[in-house]
Design a protein around this motif. Structure first.
Motif, PDB file in Angstrom:
ATOM      1  N   GLN A  32       0.770  -1.410  -0.151  1.00 36.84           N
ATOM      2  CA  GLN A  32       0.054  -0.104  -0.110  1.00 36.84           C
ATOM      3  C   GLN A  32       0.930   1.340  -0.110  1.00 36.84           C
ATOM      4  OE1 GLN A  32      -3.438  -0.097   2.894  1.00 36.84           O
ATOM      5  NE2 GLN A  32      -3.117  -2.227   2.816  1.00 36.84           N
ATOM      6  N   ASN A  33       2.000   1.208   0.666  1.00 39.19           N
ATOM      7  CA  ASN A  33       2.879   2.443   0.797  1.00 39.19           C
ATOM      8  C   ASN A  33       3.406   2.498  -0.682  1.00 39.19           C
ATOM      9  OD1 ASN A  33       2.629   3.027   3.588  1.00 39.19           O
ATOM     10  ND2 ASN A  33       4.292   1.747   3.977  1.00 39.19           N
ATOM     11  N   THR A  34       3.855   1.547  -1.479  1.00 41.82           N
ATOM     12  CA  THR A  34       4.214   1.589  -2.680  1.00 41.82           C
ATOM     13  C   THR A  34       3.466   2.217  -3.598  1.00 41.82           C
ATOM     14  OG1 THR A  34       5.786  -0.265  -2.257  1.00 41.82           O
ATOM     15  CG2 THR A  34       4.935   0.394  -4.762  1.00 41.82           C
ATOM     16  N   LEU A  35       2.066   2.039  -3.521  1.00 40.50           N
ATOM     17  CA  LEU A  35       1.023   2.208  -4.434  1.00 40.50           C
ATOM     18  C   LEU A  35       0.729   4.005  -3.888  1.00 40.50           C
ATOM     19  CD1 LEU A  35      -1.401   1.861  -6.258  1.00 40.50           C
ATOM     20  CD2 LEU A  35      -2.955   1.366  -4.347  1.00 40.50           C
ATOM     21  N   LEU A  36       0.962   4.493  -2.747  1.00 41.86           N
ATOM     22  CA  LEU A  36       0.563   5.666  -2.349  1.00 41.86           C
ATOM     23  C   LEU A  36       1.858   6.495  -2.925  1.00 41.86           C
ATOM     24  CD1 LEU A  36      -0.934   7.992  -0.491  1.00 41.86           C
ATOM     25  CD2 LEU A  36       0.804   7.308   1.111  1.00 41.86           C
ATOM     26  N   LEU A  37       2.998   5.977  -2.736  1.00 39.97           N
ATOM     27  CA  LEU A  37       4.328   6.716  -3.066  1.00 39.97           C
ATOM     28  C   LEU A  37       4.100   6.936  -4.547  1.00 39.97           C
ATOM     29  CD1 LEU A  37       7.091   4.691  -0.596  1.00 39.97           C
ATOM     30  CD2 LEU A  37       6.141   7.206  -0.674  1.00 39.97           C
ATOM     31  N   SER A  38       4.027   5.840  -5.362  1.00 38.56           N
ATOM     32  CA  SER A  38       3.909   6.052  -6.821  1.00 38.56           C
ATOM     33  C   SER A  38       2.802   6.895  -7.326  1.00 38.56           C
ATOM     34  CB  SER A  38       3.837   4.657  -7.360  1.00 38.56           C
ATOM     35  OG  SER A  38       2.431   4.095  -7.272  1.00 38.56           O
ATOM     36  N   ARG A  39       2.059   7.292  -6.563  1.00 39.50           N
ATOM     37  CA  ARG A  39       1.181   8.092  -6.724  1.00 39.50           C
ATOM     38  C   ARG A  39       1.275   9.677  -6.525  1.00 39.50           C
ATOM     39  NH1 ARG A  39      -4.267   5.945  -8.137  1.00 39.50           N
ATOM     40  NH2 ARG A  39      -5.118   8.059  -7.748  1.00 39.50           N
ATOM     41  N   CYS A  40       2.134   9.723  -5.334  1.00 36.90           N
ATOM     42  CA  CYS A  40       2.217  11.088  -4.756  1.00 36.90           C
ATOM     43  C   CYS A  40       3.609  11.814  -5.095  1.00 36.90           C
ATOM     44  CB  CYS A  40       2.018  10.997  -3.353  1.00 36.90           C
ATOM     45  SG  CYS A  40       0.437  10.920  -3.089  1.00 36.90           S
ATOM     46  N   ILE A  41       4.605  10.978  -5.555  1.00 39.94           N
ATOM     47  CA  ILE A  41       6.099  11.484  -5.795  1.00 39.94           C
ATOM     48  C   ILE A  41       5.713  11.807  -7.211  1.00 39.94           C
ATOM     49  CG2 ILE A  41       8.424  11.088  -6.005  1.00 39.94           C
ATOM     50  CD1 ILE A  41       8.007   8.665  -4.058  1.00 39.94           C
ATOM     51  N   ILE A  42       5.921  13.216  -7.305  1.00 37.91           N
ATOM     52  CA  ILE A  42       5.896  13.901  -8.713  1.00 37.91           C
ATOM     53  C   ILE A  42       7.192  13.586  -9.542  1.00 37.91           C
ATOM     54  CG2 ILE A  42       5.551  15.830 -10.032  1.00 37.91           C
ATOM     55  CD1 ILE A  42       3.810  17.063  -7.424  1.00 37.91           C
ATOM     56  N   SER A  43       8.498  13.912  -8.766  1.00 40.89           N
ATOM     57  CA  SER A  43       9.841  13.959  -9.610  1.00 40.89           C
ATOM     58  C   SER A  43      10.760  13.809  -8.647  1.00 40.89           C
ATOM     59  CB  SER A  43       9.860  15.150 -10.414  1.00 40.89           C
ATOM     60  OG  SER A  43       9.823  16.210  -9.749  1.00 40.89           O
ATOM     61  N   VAL A  44      11.862  13.333  -8.874  1.00 38.44           N
ATOM     62  CA  VAL A  44      13.022  13.240  -8.023  1.00 38.44           C
ATOM     63  C   VAL A  44      14.370  14.110  -8.838  1.00 38.44           C
ATOM     64  CG1 VAL A  44      15.073  11.611  -7.126  1.00 38.44           C
ATOM     65  CG2 VAL A  44      12.579  11.271  -7.126  1.00 38.44           C
ATOM     66  N   VAL A  45      15.095  14.654  -7.896  1.00 37.15           N
ATOM     67  CA  VAL A  45      16.007  15.589  -8.640  1.00 37.15           C
ATOM     68  C   VAL A  45      17.313  14.839  -7.893  1.00 37.15           C
ATOM     69  CG1 VAL A  45      17.325  17.929  -8.329  1.00 37.15           C
ATOM     70  CG2 VAL A  45      14.742  17.687  -8.275  1.00 37.15           C
ATOM     71  N   GLN A  46      18.110  14.630  -8.723  1.00 39.24           N
ATOM     72  CA  GLN A  46      19.381  13.823  -8.535  1.00 39.24           C
ATOM     73  C   GLN A  46      20.473  14.936  -8.075  1.00 39.24           C
ATOM     74  OE1 GLN A  46      19.541  10.669  -8.701  1.00 39.24           O
ATOM     75  NE2 GLN A  46      17.938  10.188 -10.260  1.00 39.24           N
ATOM     76  N   ALA A  47      21.598  14.354  -7.501  1.00 40.56           N
ATOM     77  CA  ALA A  47      22.682  14.882  -6.764  1.00 40.56           C
ATOM     78  C   ALA A  47      23.328  16.046  -7.827  1.00 40.56           C
ATOM     79  CB  ALA A  47      23.506  14.149  -6.189  1.00 40.56           C
ATOM     80  N   ASP A  48      23.025  15.716  -9.046  1.00 41.65           N
ATOM     81  CA  ASP A  48      23.853  16.554 -10.230  1.00 41.65           C
ATOM     82  C   ASP A  48      22.469  17.534 -10.736  1.00 41.65           C
ATOM     83  OD1 ASP A  48      22.122  15.348 -11.877  1.00 41.65           O
ATOM     84  OD2 ASP A  48      23.342  14.431 -13.062  1.00 41.65           O
ATOM     85  N   GLY A  49      21.397  17.722 -10.190  1.00 44.32           N
ATOM     86  CA  GLY A  49      20.648  18.648 -10.599  1.00 44.32           C
ATOM     87  C   GLY A  49      19.624  18.194 -11.551  1.00 44.32           C
ATOM     88  N   SER A  50      19.609  16.942 -12.090  1.00 46.49           N
ATOM     89  CA  SER A  50      18.834  16.764 -13.142  1.00 46.49           C
ATOM     90  C   SER A  50      17.700  16.134 -12.510  1.00 46.49           C
ATOM     91  CB  SER A  50      19.426  15.399 -14.020  1.00 46.49           C
ATOM     92  OG  SER A  50      19.833  14.441 -13.183  1.00 46.49           O
ATOM     93  N   GLU A  51      16.535  16.369 -13.141  1.00 44.36           N
ATOM     94  CA  GLU A  51      15.156  16.279 -12.528  1.00 44.36           C
ATOM     95  C   GLU A  51      14.449  15.046 -13.476  1.00 44.36           C
ATOM     96  OE1 GLU A  51      12.364  19.562 -11.884  1.00 44.36           O
ATOM     97  OE2 GLU A  51      10.945  18.309 -10.954  1.00 44.36           O
ATOM     98  N   HIS A  52      13.703  14.004 -12.687  1.00 42.47           N
ATOM     99  CA  HIS A  52      13.038  12.722 -13.401  1.00 42.47           C
ATOM    100  C   HIS A  52      11.700  13.124 -12.859  1.00 42.47           C
ATOM    101  CE1 HIS A  52      17.015  11.856 -15.178  1.00 42.47           C
ATOM    102  NE2 HIS A  52      17.433  11.918 -13.876  1.00 42.47           N
ATOM    103  N   ALA A  53      10.632  12.964 -13.851  1.00 40.44           N
ATOM    104  CA  ALA A  53       9.246  12.759 -13.463  1.00 40.44           C
ATOM    105  C   ALA A  53       9.193  11.183 -13.200  1.00 40.44           C
ATOM    106  CB  ALA A  53       8.474  13.018 -14.599  1.00 40.44           C
ATOM    107  N   VAL A  54       8.445  10.794 -12.095  1.00 37.05           N
ATOM    108  CA  VAL A  54       8.439   9.292 -11.852  1.00 37.05           C
ATOM    109  C   VAL A  54       6.875   9.068 -11.351  1.00 37.05           C
ATOM    110  CG1 VAL A  54      10.785   9.147 -11.004  1.00 37.05           C
ATOM    111  CG2 VAL A  54       9.097   9.939  -9.474  1.00 37.05           C
ATOM    112  N   SER A  55       6.030  10.250 -11.425  1.00 34.65           N
ATOM    113  CA  SER A  55       4.765   9.749 -11.042  1.00 34.65           C
ATOM    114  C   SER A  55       4.025   8.563 -11.815  1.00 34.65           C
ATOM    115  CB  SER A  55       3.753  11.100 -11.279  1.00 34.65           C
ATOM    116  OG  SER A  55       2.602  10.924 -10.857  1.00 34.65           O
ATOM    117  N   GLY A  56       3.297   7.707 -11.006  1.00 27.30           N
ATOM    118  CA  GLY A  56       2.503   6.675 -11.645  1.00 27.30           C
ATOM    119  C   GLY A  56       3.525   5.515 -11.690  1.00 27.30           C
ATOM    120  N   ASN A  57       4.683   5.532 -11.314  1.00 25.54           N
ATOM    121  CA  ASN A  57       5.800   4.387 -11.607  1.00 25.54           C
ATOM    122  C   ASN A  57       6.048   3.702 -10.323  1.00 25.54           C
ATOM    123  OD1 ASN A  57       8.071   2.850 -12.129  1.00 25.54           O
ATOM    124  ND2 ASN A  57       9.170   4.505 -13.117  1.00 25.54           N
ATOM    125  N   PRO A  58       5.182   2.587 -10.085  1.00 25.69           N
ATOM    126  CA  PRO A  58       5.457   1.738  -8.904  1.00 25.69           C
ATOM    127  C   PRO A  58       6.996   1.113  -8.844  1.00 25.69           C
ATOM    128  CG  PRO A  58       3.859   0.591 -10.246  1.00 25.69           C
ATOM    129  CD  PRO A  58       4.081   1.977 -10.956  1.00 25.69           C
TER     130      PRO A  58
END
Ligand code: ZN
Length: 289
Positions: A209-235
């Motif tokens: 259930q946590n995986t499902l919630l996180l996959s819905r609510c995390i919009i994007s992740v910014v790496q240490a080098d500053g690059s941003e990746h959209a991850v929404s909807g990705n379990p």
């Protein structure tokens, strides 16, 4: 906190049968008169109140409305809820919200509108529907103090449940620091997320259930080098996150979510003088349903 029976003015019938009978008759007459004074048909009670999160119109944080109206649940609603209960907790909650909510932000409370609301606003609707239907007091006939084990009659009022407000509407999206210099942009869960979670609640583990919630609510992740990746909807992404990062995001969601804090109610037990934490569930609020 009412822990004692009110025995003031009580006459033991064994001591004085005549006086006890007179008292009982007087009480019955009072009840009769009240019944006569009641109208035959009463409209369901309801109320207007302020949403702790608010409804964002057209995605514009400058136009947020906080007004909502609920009404008392009726016998017809009770029949619908009893049927809905067999369809699982998700169906029960959505039926309850649908039945008791009159309007949100001046609009009719459709299922689509209700699923757009933040979880905290939905919790607030439940609280107010409860108030309109059963009143302010939540009672436990036999509550056992976890410190001194004394059993007593516990009453709390709905106003003792703290309500956290979202002062800045834009805070429904926030940043969470992750390990190794990364960060995530996360949004607060809404009704549609809750519906998705409740739909699998009976067969998915807490971690799933946590995986499902996180996959819905995390919009994007910014790496240490500053690059941003959209991850929404990705379990798969939610599963690939470290356990500590998952925990940090879930805690941030919990900390930022506005609404009634059902796990944050405390009272002091008079007999032992200790503070008792009280965890209130939706089941406690709707004990009769
Ligand atoms: Zn105690």
């Amino acid at each position: 906190m009412a822990t004692d029976l009110n025995t003031e003015g009580y006459i033991n019938p064994l001591d004085n049968p005549a006086a006890a009978n007179a008292q009982i008759n007087a009480l019955l007459n009072e009840v009769k008169q009240e019944e006569v004074a009641k109208p035959n048909i009463s409209l369901p009670a309801g109320g207007n109140f302020t949403l702790p999160g608010g409804y964002v119109l057209g995605g514009d944080y400058a136009s947020v409305r906080y007004d909502a109206e609920v009404r008392e649940l009726t016998g017809a609603d009770e029949e619908a809820l009893t049927k809905a209960r067999s369809g699982g907790i998700g169906k029960f909650v959505s039926t309850l919200l649908q039945a008791g909510t009159v309007s949100v932000a001046g609009m009719k409370a459709t299922p689509a509108l209700l699923s757009e609301l933040l979880l905290g606003d939905r919790d607030m609707l439940l609280l107010e529907i409860r108030r309109a239907t059963y009143g302010d007091e939540v009672e436990w006939e036999h509550y056992t103090c976890p410190w001194c084990q004394e059993e007593f009659h516990l009453t709390i009022t709905l106003d003792e449940i703290p309500v956290r407000r979202l002062d800045d509407p834009s805070k429904r999206v926030f940043e969470v620091e992750l390990r190794r210099g990364r960060k995530a942009f996360v949004r607060l869960p809404a009704g549609s997320d809750q519906e998705a979670l409740l739909a699998v609640a009976d067969r998915a583990t807490d971690s799933e259930q946590n995986t499902l919630l996180l996959s819905r609510c995390i919009i994007s992740v910014v790496q240490a080098d500053g690059s941003e990746h959209a991850v929404s909807g990705n379990p798969d992404f939610a599963r690939s996150l470290g356990i500590a990062d998952r925990k940090a995001i879930l805690e941030a969601i919990e900390k930022n979510q506005p609404g009634p804090q059902y796990n944050d109610v405390k009272f002091t037990h008079d007999s032992c003088g200790k503070e008792v934490p009280l965890f209130i569930s939706a089941g406690d609020l709707f004990q009769g349903l």
